[in-house]
Design a protein around this motif. Structure first.
Motif, PDB file in Angstrom:
ATOM      1  N   LEU A 169       0.831  -1.209   0.000  1.00 38.06           N
ATOM      2  CA  LEU A 169       0.000   0.000   0.000  1.00 38.06           C
ATOM      3  C   LEU A 169       0.865   1.259   0.000  1.00 38.06           C
ATOM      4  N   GLU A 170       1.907   1.259   0.814  1.00 38.40           N
ATOM      5  CA  GLU A 170       2.834   2.396   0.842  1.00 38.40           C
ATOM      6  C   GLU A 170       3.491   2.583  -0.530  1.00 38.40           C
ATOM      7  N   PHE A 171       3.897   1.486  -1.159  1.00 38.28           N
ATOM      8  CA  PHE A 171       4.493   1.536  -2.494  1.00 38.28           C
ATOM      9  C   PHE A 171       3.513   2.150  -3.497  1.00 38.28           C
ATOM     10  N   ARG A 172       2.279   1.650  -3.483  1.00 37.49           N
ATOM     11  CA  ARG A 172       1.256   2.174  -4.411  1.00 37.49           C
ATOM     12  C   ARG A 172       1.085   3.667  -4.258  1.00 37.49           C
ATOM     13  N   HIS A 173       0.889   4.113  -3.011  1.00 40.18           N
ATOM     14  CA  HIS A 173       0.659   5.539  -2.752  1.00 40.18           C
ATOM     15  C   HIS A 173       1.856   6.395  -3.153  1.00 40.18           C
ATOM     16  N   LYS A 174       3.043   5.956  -2.797  1.00 35.57           N
ATOM     17  CA  LYS A 174       4.251   6.726  -3.107  1.00 35.57           C
ATOM     18  C   LYS A 174       4.422   6.890  -4.617  1.00 35.57           C
ATOM     19  N   VAL A 175       4.282   5.799  -5.357  1.00 37.17           N
ATOM     20  CA  VAL A 175       4.459   5.872  -6.811  1.00 37.17           C
ATOM     21  C   VAL A 175       3.381   6.742  -7.432  1.00 37.17           C
ATOM     22  N   GLU A 176       2.127   6.531  -7.064  1.00 43.72           N
ATOM     23  CA  GLU A 176       1.034   7.329  -7.635  1.00 43.72           C
ATOM     24  C   GLU A 176       1.207   8.815  -7.304  1.00 43.72           C
ATOM     25  N   ASP A 177       1.556   9.116  -6.056  1.00 46.12           N
ATOM     26  CA  ASP A 177       1.762  10.518  -5.655  1.00 46.12           C
ATOM     27  C   ASP A 177       2.889  11.170  -6.445  1.00 46.12           C
ATOM     28  N   GLU A 178       4.004  10.466  -6.596  1.00 51.59           N
ATOM     29  CA  GLU A 178       5.141  11.033  -7.315  1.00 51.59           C
ATOM     30  C   GLU A 178       4.870  11.159  -8.809  1.00 51.59           C
ATOM     31  N   LEU A 179       4.149  10.206  -9.390  1.00 54.27           N
ATOM     32  CA  LEU A 179       3.780  10.330 -10.806  1.00 54.27           C
ATOM     33  C   LEU A 179       2.908  11.567 -11.016  1.00 54.27           C
ATOM     34  N   ALA A 180       1.950  11.786 -10.129  1.00 58.51           N
ATOM     35  CA  ALA A 180       1.068  12.949 -10.244  1.00 58.51           C
ATOM     36  C   ALA A 180       1.834  14.249  -9.999  1.00 58.51           C
ATOM     37  N   ARG A 181       2.669  14.268  -8.972  1.00 60.05           N
ATOM     38  CA  ARG A 181       3.408  15.484  -8.603  1.00 60.05           C
ATOM     39  C   ARG A 181       4.393  15.907  -9.685  1.00 60.05           C
ATOM     40  N   THR A 182       5.037  14.927 -10.309  1.00 61.72           N
ATOM     41  CA  THR A 182       6.075  15.239 -11.294  1.00 61.72           C
ATOM     42  C   THR A 182       5.568  15.227 -12.729  1.00 61.72           C
ATOM     43  N   SER A 183       4.339  14.765 -12.930  1.00 63.54           N
ATOM     44  CA  SER A 183       3.762  14.613 -14.281  1.00 63.54           C
ATOM     45  C   SER A 183       4.607  13.690 -15.158  1.00 63.54           C
ATOM     46  N   SER A 184       5.300  12.754 -14.538  1.00 59.29           N
ATOM     47  CA  SER A 184       6.126  11.796 -15.276  1.00 59.29           C
ATOM     48  C   SER A 184       5.245  10.778 -15.978  1.00 59.29           C
ATOM     49  N   LYS A 185       5.669  10.388 -17.158  1.00 56.29           N
ATOM     50  CA  LYS A 185       4.965   9.350 -17.907  1.00 56.29           C
ATOM     51  C   LYS A 185       5.732   8.040 -17.915  1.00 56.29           C
ATOM     52  N   HIS A 186       6.998   8.099 -17.524  1.00 56.63           N
ATOM     53  CA  HIS A 186       7.847   6.917 -17.569  1.00 56.63           C
ATOM     54  C   HIS A 186       8.356   6.602 -16.165  1.00 56.63           C
ATOM     55  N   LEU A 187       8.371   5.324 -15.827  1.00 56.06           N
ATOM     56  CA  LEU A 187       8.738   4.890 -14.486  1.00 56.06           C
ATOM     57  C   LEU A 187       9.814   3.818 -14.548  1.00 56.06           C
ATOM     58  N   LEU A 188      10.864   4.019 -13.775  1.00 62.49           N
ATOM     59  CA  LEU A 188      11.915   3.020 -13.598  1.00 62.49           C
ATOM     60  C   LEU A 188      11.895   2.597 -12.136  1.00 62.49           C
ATOM     61  N   LEU A 189      11.859   1.300 -11.899  1.00 61.17           N
ATOM     62  CA  LEU A 189      11.911   0.781 -10.537  1.00 61.17           C
ATOM     63  C   LEU A 189      13.284   0.178 -10.293  1.00 61.17           C
ATOM     64  N   ASP A 190      13.963   0.699  -9.285  1.00 63.65           N
ATOM     65  CA  ASP A 190      15.287   0.209  -8.911  1.00 63.65           C
ATOM     66  C   ASP A 190      15.125  -0.825  -7.800  1.00 63.65           C
ATOM     67  N   PHE A 191      15.354  -2.085  -8.140  1.00 60.94           N
ATOM     68  CA  PHE A 191      15.212  -3.172  -7.183  1.00 60.94           C
ATOM     69  C   PHE A 191      16.563  -3.703  -6.711  1.00 60.94           C
ATOM     70  N   THR A 192      17.613  -2.903  -6.867  1.00 61.12           N
ATOM     71  CA  THR A 192      18.951  -3.324  -6.472  1.00 61.12           C
ATOM     72  C   THR A 192      18.995  -3.767  -5.008  1.00 61.12           C
ATOM     73  N   ALA A 193      18.285  -3.051  -4.135  1.00 61.81           N
ATOM     74  CA  ALA A 193      18.319  -3.343  -2.702  1.00 61.81           C
ATOM     75  C   ALA A 193      17.042  -4.028  -2.212  1.00 61.81           C
ATOM     76  N   LEU A 194      16.203  -4.506  -3.127  1.00 60.32           N
ATOM     77  CA  LEU A 194      14.998  -5.241  -2.731  1.00 60.32           C
ATOM     78  C   LEU A 194      15.395  -6.663  -2.360  1.00 60.32           C
ATOM     79  N   THR A 195      15.005  -7.091  -1.166  1.00 61.92           N
ATOM     80  CA  THR A 195      15.419  -8.405  -0.683  1.00 61.92           C
ATOM     81  C   THR A 195      14.319  -9.452  -0.748  1.00 61.92           C
ATOM     82  N   PHE A 196      13.056  -9.013  -0.867  1.00 66.26           N
ATOM     83  CA  PHE A 196      11.935  -9.955  -0.865  1.00 66.26           C
ATOM     84  C   PHE A 196      10.744  -9.315  -1.544  1.00 66.26           C
ATOM     85  N   ILE A 197       9.959 -10.131  -2.242  1.00 67.18           N
ATOM     86  CA  ILE A 197       8.713  -9.677  -2.843  1.00 67.18           C
ATOM     87  C   ILE A 197       7.709 -10.812  -2.773  1.00 67.18           C
ATOM     88  N   ASP A 198       6.451 -10.476  -2.462  1.00 73.94           N
ATOM     89  CA  ASP A 198       5.407 -11.495  -2.450  1.00 73.94           C
ATOM     90  C   ASP A 198       4.300 -11.100  -3.422  1.00 73.94           C
TER      91      ASP A 198
END
Length: 112
Positions: free
Chosen positions: A28-57
């Motif tokens: 939920l935090e991820f969803r909100h952060k990405v949506e907020d930043e996309l809206a705030r910056t008017s960005s159309k392109h998104l890169l996700l850096d998972f270099t330090a991601l240790t787990f995903i479900d």
């Protein structure tokens, strides 16, 4: 380990750097952060850096797919870079790599 999210705006791309675990509690935090930043910056392109991601479900996978749908509607592009080991394997097994390019570096991800 809780998730930690930071963002950076690069020319035409919003980069979200994700560290820790992207699980039910963090999705939920991820969803909100990405949506907020996309809206705030008017960005159309998104890169996700998972270099330090240790787990995903499955909740994390769902959050990624939701942002993918958002980006596609803009229309824009989305790439993931730096995912390694188990995280990369989960992304591949879930079929994410068929929709979203999995790249080794930020430079590669920006050009996918």
């Amino acid at each position: 380990m809780p998730v930690h999210l930071t963002h950076q705006l690069m020319t035409n791309y919003l980069i979200i750097r994700v560290s820790g675990e992207l699980d039910l509690h963090a999705a939920l935090e991820f969803r909100h952060k990405v949506e907020d930043e996309l809206a705030r910056t008017s960005s159309k392109h998104l890169l996700l850096d998972f270099t330090a991601l240790t787990f995903i479900d499955s909740s994390g996978l769902g959050a990624i797919l939701g942002r993918y749908r958002t980006i596609r509607q803009l229309p824009g592009k989305m790439s993931i870079f730096g995912a390694g080991g188990t995280v990369r394997r989960i992304l591949e097994l879930a079929g994410i790599s068929k929709l979203i390019p999995l790249c080794e570096t930020e430079r590669q991800a920006a050009s996918c």
